[in-house]
Enzyme design. Structure first.
Site, short mmCIF file in Angstrom:
data_model
loop_
_atom_site.label_atom_id
_atom_site.label_comp_id
_atom_site.label_asym_id
_atom_site.label_seq_id
_atom_site.Cartn_x
_atom_site.Cartn_y
_atom_site.Cartn_z
N TYR A 94 -17.95 -66.51 -58.27
CA TYR A 94 -18.61 -66.47 -59.59
C TYR A 94 -17.95 -65.40 -60.48
CZ TYR A 94 -22.43 -66.02 -63.02
OH TYR A 94 -23.17 -65.95 -64.17
N LYS A 125 -15.92 -66.11 -63.91
CA LYS A 125 -16.36 -65.57 -65.20
C LYS A 125 -15.30 -64.64 -65.80
CE LYS A 125 -20.47 -67.51 -65.70
NZ LYS A 125 -20.69 -68.54 -66.72
#
Ligand SMILES: NC(=O)c1ccc[n+]([C@@H]2O[C@H](COP(=O)([O-])OP(=O)(O)OC[C@H]3O[C@@H](n4cnc5c(N)ncnc54)[C@H](O)[C@@H]3O)[C@@H](O)[C@H]2O)c1
Length: 275
Positions: free
Chosen positions: A156, A160
């Site tokens: 993640y 991002k």
């Protein structure tokens, strides 16, 4: 008046992941309140059906992870396509694990959910803006976890962080067409999905200078600024909406005292107890 620049009357704005009842839904509502024709996209029909937005809205059930879905979404936007808000993303339970054990399958799934569609939906939207000779504005919901480390959440955080790199590059390439590209680094936000990771709301403001979690409306307000002409000269930016969390190193405790400071004279001066 400068506040007129907030208005988006009659301009189409696509919101991916608009149906979740969280950040996407709040962004869609804020843009609709500013007069935009919101093209609300979700792959979940029930979530789309639950949307209740003011003004003219186009609902599109599509999977933006596919080329067909992307084409369908862009074709559905009526009139002049002015904006895109990339909201689709997030994190599932199997995406939490130590990096030493992280499974390839979950890595691929997290990057698919958080990164790849941002490139290809943005590309399709920008191609149409170039054809329209209209310029436009793209805003992507990233995360504080893409700005600093995301321990036990490596895929993640990496996805991002990549979204922020993508934002900067697209901003530079597409500035010549009047297309602005920006991102929001959202901190911990109370949404229907996030409550499954934050089980104790009382703890959620820990480490946050503003001492509370953010709301989807906090994020939507930043998105409204970035999509509207209020931010006409802002591109390639990463706007934190995190209650100040990114500004504070982990070596400060909840009272903002450095954890390694044990000198009683310094502690007394900080706490105002030194007479
Ligand atoms: N909640 C937080 O604390 C927080 C913090 C930082 C960043 N963010 C980011 O904000 C964004 C939204 O978070 P949320 O919790 O509101 O999300 P959510 O899961 O509530 O909503 C996302 C929506 O996207 C839809 N979707 C998923 N994949 C899709 C696809 N391929 N095609 C079309 N629709 C698809 C889902 O059906 C869902 O309705 C995410 O990018 C997340 O990473 C959230």
């Amino acid at each position: 008046m400068i506040t007129d620049r907030l208005r988006l009357d009659g301009r189409s704005v696509i919101v991916s992941g608009a149906g979740g009842g969280g950040i996407g839904t709040s962004c869609a509502r804020a843009l609709a309140e500013a007069g935009a024709v919101v093209v609300a996209v979700d792959r979940d029909q029930d979530r789309l059906d639950a949307l209740d937005l003011p003004g003219e809205t186009v609902l599109v059930r599509a999977d933006i992870g596919t080329a067909e879905g992307v084409a369908e979404v862009v074709a559905a936007a009526p009139g002049v396509l002015h904006g895109l808000v990339n909201v689709v993303g997030g994190s599932l339970l199997p995406h939490w694990a130590p990096a030493l054990d992280f499974a390839r399958e979950q890595w691929d799934a997290s990057l698919d959910l958080n990164l790849h569609h941002v490139m290809f939906l943005s590309q399709a939207v920008a191609r149409r803006m170039v054809d329209q000779e209209s310029g436009g504005s793209i805003a992507t919901i990233a995360s504080t976890g893409g700005v600093v480390a995301a321990p036990y959440h490596v895929a993640y955080g990496t996805a991002k962080a990549a979204v922020l790199g993508l934002t900067r590059t697209l901003a530079v390439e597409w500035g010549q067409y009047g297309i602005r590209v920006n991102a929001v680094a959202a901190g911990s936000i109370t949404t229907p999905r996030a409550t499954s990771t934050v089980q104790d709301p009382g703890l959620a403001g820990r480490g946050v200078p503003m001492r509370r979690r953010g709301t989807p409306e906090d994020v939507a307000a930043a998105v409204l600024f970035l999509v509207s002409d209020l931010s006409a000269y802002t591109t390639g930016a990463v706007l934190p909406v995190d209650g100040g969390a990114l500004q504070r190193l982990g070596l400060f405790d909840d009272d903002n005292v450095p954890v390694h400071v044990t000198n009683p004279q310094i502690l007394a001066r900080i706490r105002g107890t030194d007479g």
